[in-house]
Design a protein around this motif. Structure first.
Motif, PDB file in Angstrom:
ATOM      1  N   UNK A 173      35.093  50.923  31.115  1.00 41.06           N
ATOM      2  CA  UNK A 173      35.259  49.293  30.581  1.00 41.06           C
ATOM      3  C   UNK A 173      34.326  48.595  31.192  1.00 41.06           C
ATOM      4  N   UNK A 174      34.101  48.600  32.389  1.00 41.20           N
ATOM      5  CA  UNK A 174      33.128  47.817  33.265  1.00 41.20           C
ATOM      6  C   UNK A 174      31.618  47.823  32.592  1.00 41.20           C
TER       7      UNK A 174
ATOM      8  N   UNK B 293      33.999  40.949  37.974  1.00 43.10           N
ATOM      9  CA  UNK B 293      34.625  41.839  36.976  1.00 43.10           C
ATOM     10  C   UNK B 293      35.442  43.023  37.613  1.00 43.10           C
ATOM     11  N   UNK B 294      35.144  43.481  38.581  1.00 41.68           N
ATOM     12  CA  UNK B 294      35.891  44.758  39.300  1.00 41.68           C
ATOM     13  C   UNK B 294      37.157  44.259  39.894  1.00 41.68           C
ATOM     14  N   UNK B 295      37.112  42.921  40.244  1.00 37.98           N
ATOM     15  CA  UNK B 295      38.374  42.398  40.840  1.00 37.98           C
ATOM     16  C   UNK B 295      39.167  42.078  39.662  1.00 37.98           C
ATOM     17  N   UNK B 296      39.019  41.849  38.521  1.00 31.69           N
ATOM     18  CA  UNK B 296      39.865  41.785  37.373  1.00 31.69           C
ATOM     19  C   UNK B 296      40.311  43.167  36.787  1.00 31.69           C
TER      20      UNK B 296
ATOM     21  N   UNK C 119      47.105  37.541  35.600  1.00 33.81           N
ATOM     22  CA  UNK C 119      46.373  36.424  36.025  1.00 33.81           C
ATOM     23  C   UNK C 119      45.914  36.434  37.323  1.00 33.81           C
ATOM     24  N   UNK C 120      44.815  35.827  37.516  1.00 30.52           N
ATOM     25  CA  UNK C 120      44.152  35.610  38.816  1.00 30.52           C
ATOM     26  C   UNK C 120      43.799  34.349  38.932  1.00 30.52           C
ATOM     27  N   UNK C 121      44.027  33.590  40.054  1.00 30.38           N
ATOM     28  CA  UNK C 121      43.215  32.265  40.330  1.00 30.38           C
ATOM     29  C   UNK C 121      41.779  32.306  40.861  1.00 30.38           C
ATOM     30  N   UNK C 122      41.083  31.521  40.749  1.00 31.31           N
ATOM     31  CA  UNK C 122      39.642  31.418  41.549  1.00 31.31           C
ATOM     32  C   UNK C 122      39.839  31.867  43.003  1.00 31.31           C
ATOM     33  N   UNK C 123      40.958  31.565  43.671  1.00 27.62           N
ATOM     34  CA  UNK C 123      40.932  31.812  45.055  1.00 27.62           C
ATOM     35  C   UNK C 123      41.248  33.060  45.140  1.00 27.62           C
ATOM     36  N   UNK C 124      42.224  33.785  44.357  1.00 27.45           N
ATOM     37  CA  UNK C 124      42.724  35.223  44.476  1.00 27.45           C
ATOM     38  C   UNK C 124      41.333  35.950  44.057  1.00 27.45           C
ATOM     39  N   UNK C 125      40.695  35.798  43.056  1.00 24.87           N
ATOM     40  CA  UNK C 125      39.342  36.382  42.802  1.00 24.87           C
ATOM     41  C   UNK C 125      38.356  36.272  43.980  1.00 24.87           C
ATOM     42  N   UNK C 126      38.154  35.049  44.738  1.00 20.20           N
ATOM     43  CA  UNK C 126      37.467  35.064  45.674  1.00 20.20           C
ATOM     44  C   UNK C 126      37.860  35.964  47.011  1.00 20.20           C
ATOM     45  N   UNK C 127      39.282  35.857  47.175  1.00 20.03           N
ATOM     46  CA  UNK C 127      39.846  36.775  48.311  1.00 20.03           C
ATOM     47  C   UNK C 127      39.435  38.256  47.643  1.00 20.03           C
ATOM     48  N   UNK C 128      39.857  38.817  46.659  1.00 16.99           N
ATOM     49  CA  UNK C 128      39.683  40.020  46.154  1.00 16.99           C
ATOM     50  C   UNK C 128      38.065  40.496  46.402  1.00 16.99           C
ATOM     51  N   UNK C 129      37.326  39.645  46.127  1.00 15.58           N
ATOM     52  CA  UNK C 129      35.832  39.823  46.146  1.00 15.58           C
ATOM     53  C   UNK C 129      35.403  40.132  47.316  1.00 15.58           C
ATOM     54  N   UNK C 130      35.980  39.415  48.292  1.00 12.98           N
ATOM     55  CA  UNK C 130      35.559  39.321  49.893  1.00 12.98           C
ATOM     56  C   UNK C 130      36.355  40.540  50.443  1.00 12.98           C
ATOM     57  N   UNK C 131      37.183  40.933  49.951  1.00 13.70           N
ATOM     58  CA  UNK C 131      37.854  42.121  50.759  1.00 13.70           C
ATOM     59  C   UNK C 131      37.090  43.249  50.744  1.00 13.70           C
TER      60      UNK C 131
END
Length: 152
Positions: free
Chosen positions: A1-2, A24-27, A34-46
């Motif tokens: 998919x990626x 893309x991986x975060x989603x 649904x993800x907010x921009x802040x949630x995407x930011x948190x996931x990516x930075x984990x």
């Protein structure tokens, strides 16, 4: 998919950067629809990335332009984003307690749109339907707290 998503980006003339791969991986890996921009930011930075919020937001805007994601404006006033990979029409069920969302493909508005087109000169091109209530997890929690209150 990626790989498919990255190919779509490339086809539209965008580079496949590490930042875009991470977003893309975060989603793709999120349990939430649904993800907010802040949630995407948190996931990516984990994942030990050090992307600042403006980089995440800028890349979300690029992914919006390409059509890989869609922006969803809920009543809470916060923009959320979702993958738009299969481009199927759907609506959202939103829990008022925990904020979890679920998608439904049933659309009662399709019949309304047909009636509008037949009875007026208006041509509907888009709509959204959001149903607010309580998910099964929060319903159970409400039932448990109600039982405790009635037993005292």
């Amino acid at each position: 998919m990626r790989e498919q998503l990255e190919a779509l980006l490339k086809k539209q003339g965008f580079k496949i950067t590490n930042q875009r791969k991470a977003i893309i991986s975060a989603f793709l890996n999120s349990k939430k629809h649904l993800l907010t921009a802040a949630e995407v930011h948190d996931i990516v930075n984990k994942d030990n990335n050090t992307l600042n919020f403006s980089t995440v937001y800028r890349n979300l805007e690029i992914l919006l332009k390409t059509g890989l994601i869609k922006r969803v404006n809920l009543d809470n006033g916060v923009n959320s984003y979702e993958l738009n990979i299969d481009n199927h029409h759907h609506h959202h069920l939103i829990c008022l307690a925990c904020g979890d969302t679920e998608t439904i493909t049933y659309c009662p508005i399709e019949e309304i749109n047909k009636n509008i087109q037949q009875s007026s000169k208006f041509t509907p091109i888009d709509h959204k339907l959001e149903i607010y209530g309580y998910c099964i997890k929060c319903n159970r929690n409400n039932e448990k707290s109600s039982e405790k209150q009635s037993n005292t």
